[in-house]
Write an enzyme that holds these catalytic residues in place. Structure first.
Site, short mmCIF file in Angstrom:
data_model
loop_
_atom_site.label_atom_id
_atom_site.label_comp_id
_atom_site.label_asym_id
_atom_site.label_seq_id
_atom_site.Cartn_x
_atom_site.Cartn_y
_atom_site.Cartn_z
N LYS A 26 -0.53 0.27 -0.64
CA LYS A 26 -1.23 1.42 0.63
C LYS A 26 -1.79 2.37 0.51
O LYS A 26 -1.90 3.34 1.23
CB LYS A 26 0.04 0.92 1.95
CG LYS A 26 0.71 -0.84 1.19
CD LYS A 26 0.12 -1.66 0.98
CE LYS A 26 -1.32 -2.49 1.77
NZ LYS A 26 -2.00 -3.55 1.33
N HIS A 61 1.29 0.74 -9.89
CA HIS A 61 1.87 0.86 -8.70
C HIS A 61 3.61 1.94 -9.43
O HIS A 61 4.25 2.03 -8.43
CB HIS A 61 2.78 0.18 -7.53
CG HIS A 61 1.32 -0.30 -7.16
ND1 HIS A 61 0.23 0.16 -6.47
CD2 HIS A 61 0.73 -1.52 -6.48
CE1 HIS A 61 -0.42 -0.73 -5.60
NE2 HIS A 61 -0.30 -1.17 -5.74
N SER A 115 0.51 1.14 7.07
CA SER A 115 0.28 -0.01 6.52
C SER A 115 0.68 -0.86 5.68
O SER A 115 0.61 -1.92 5.19
CB SER A 115 -0.65 0.67 5.45
OG SER A 115 -1.81 -0.14 4.45
S1 PPS Z 1 -2.44 -2.44 -2.24
O1 PPS Z 1 -1.90 -3.72 -1.58
O2 PPS Z 1 -1.46 -1.46 -2.69
O3 PPS Z 1 -3.17 -2.22 -3.71
O4 PPS Z 1 -3.15 -1.07 -0.79
P1 PPS Z 1 -4.02 -0.39 -1.36
O5 PPS Z 1 -5.02 -0.66 -1.88
O6 PPS Z 1 -3.72 0.92 -1.83
O7 PPS Z 1 -4.48 0.11 0.39
C1 PPS Z 1 -4.85 -0.71 1.36
C2 PPS Z 1 -5.26 0.67 2.68
O8 PPS Z 1 -6.59 1.24 2.15
C3 PPS Z 1 -6.88 0.75 2.96
N1 PPS Z 1 -8.67 0.73 3.17
C4 PPS Z 1 -9.94 1.51 3.06
N2 PPS Z 1 -9.77 2.48 3.52
C5 PPS Z 1 -10.77 2.74 4.06
N3 PPS Z 1 -11.86 3.27 2.88
C6 PPS Z 1 -12.35 1.73 2.50
N4 PPS Z 1 -13.56 1.62 1.44
C7 PPS Z 1 -10.65 1.26 2.44
N5 PPS Z 1 -10.09 0.25 1.22
C8 PPS Z 1 -8.94 0.08 1.72
C9 PPS Z 1 -6.98 -0.33 3.53
O9 PPS Z 1 -7.26 -0.82 4.66
C10 PPS Z 1 -5.42 0.04 3.78
O10 PPS Z 1 -4.99 0.39 4.54
P2 PPS Z 1 -5.25 0.13 6.36
O11 PPS Z 1 -4.34 1.52 6.89
O12 PPS Z 1 -3.89 -1.28 6.28
O13 PPS Z 1 -6.08 -0.07 6.74
#
Ligand code: PPS
Length: 293
Positions: free
Chosen positions: A54, A116, A146
């Site tokens: 996340k 991860h 998240s």
């Molecule tokens: S995972 O399951 O570990 O692969 O998730 P991960 O991709 O690491 O994290 C997901 C969070 O990243 C946010 N996210 C973004 N934020 C801003 N811009 C872009 N383009 C973007 N893409 C993914 C996503 O909304 C998750 O955060 P939260 O706070 O839950 O919204």
């Protein structure tokens, strides 16, 4: 204050989850594979995006894939994210299509891989071979908020977690969420980043200046791209564009809010103070800091 996050005897443990070398893991990670890292058949031109869950992994993976392809969106647009980017240690028995170990043998080099795993259980040959490693980190308060939502969005993965956020925060502080302790993960990789040639990106910096992240990744991967292509890649990976692309279950799980500071809707004042105390103690000698809003 550490007692504030003491787990009660009824703390939540998902059947099948296990601890390997002090890392709490889900049954979708196989201990026997972790014990034999040679099975991953790492290649020296593999590119890893490594993060605690996340932290913005999916975002960085999408940027990186477009950068590797010099901005050509054909592959990224025509194949589902999860089918083109193997999640190395993810080996669900009931979902062989998404088996990371198999999938990574079936894609062309240079391979873009997601992981991860904390550094002490990461395949050591990848570090020895000098594979490109892009670390993504996010402030732990937004990370836990998240992750809490992620547990709820994908109940089968997490044994149908029904606890509230306060309980979840205790699990997080005690390293009892999948992939373990955020502090150990972050400090372990941070030490590597400081010593070696790895790229370290912070979610909050990326939010403030997404174009700069695209530039940094391209430079790190020695991809010389025009300003126009850099702009195009950055725009294609904007939160709004990615949210549309991930519509459905995946949208809720992977593209929720995409903001800095959402943790304020989850932490109580007391939890925040107690968390700060833990954070300050554990991070005090690291030279690493995060933005919280
Ligand atoms: S995972 O399951 O570990 O692969 O998730 P991960 O991709 O690491 O994290 C997901 C969070 O990243 C946010 N996210 C973004 N934020 C801003 N811009 C872009 N383009 C973007 N893409 C993914 C996503 O909304 C998750 O955060 P939260 O706070 O839950 O919204």
């Amino acid at each position: 204050m550490a007692d504030y996050f003491k787990l009660n005897s009824d703390y939540y443990e998902v059947p099948g989850h296990f601890t390997f070398k002090d890392v709490y893991l889900s049954k979708y990670v196989r201990k026997d594979t972790l014990e034999r890292p040679e099975l991953y058949q790492i290649k020296s031109d593999d590119i890893f995006v490594v993060s605690f869950p996340k932290s913005g992994t999916t975002w960085v993976l999408e940027l990186t894939q477009l950068i590797i392809n010099k901005g050509d969106p054909t592959y990224s647009e025509s194949v589902n994210h999860f089918d083109r980017i193997p999640f190395m240690e993810f080996e669900p028995e009931n979902y062989p299509k998404r088996n990371g170990l198999t999938a990574m043998q079936n894609i062309e080099s240079p391979r873009l891989l997601k992981s991860h795993l904390p550094i002490h259980v990461f395949p050591p040959q990848a570090l020895q071979m000098g594979c490109k490693i892009i670390l993504v980190a996010r402030n732990p308060k937004d990370t836990v908020a998240s992750y809490y939502n992620f547990y709820q969005a994908l109940p089968p993965l997490f044994g149908d977690y029904k606890g509230d956020f306060s309980n979840y925060l205790k699990l997080f502080v005690n390293g009892k969420v999948v992939f373990g302790d955020w502090f150990d993960f972050t400090l372990g990789w941070w030490k590597y980043v400081e010593e070696k040639n790895a790229l370290f990106l912070k979610y909050e910096d990326m939010k403030r200046d997404p174009r700069d992240a695209t530039v940094k990744i391209s430079e790190y991967l020695n991809c010389n791209l025009s300003d126009e292509v850099i702009d195009e890649i950055t725009e294609r990976c904007s939160f709004a564009r990615m949210k549309t692309k991930f519509q459905g279950v995946e949208e809720r799980a992977f593209m929720r809010k995409g903001a800095i500071g959402d943790w304020k809707h989850y932490f109580t004042v007391a939890e925040n103070e107690a968390f700060d105390e833990v954070y300050n103690e554990k991070m005090k000698d690291s030279g690493l800091s995060f933005d919280w809003e």
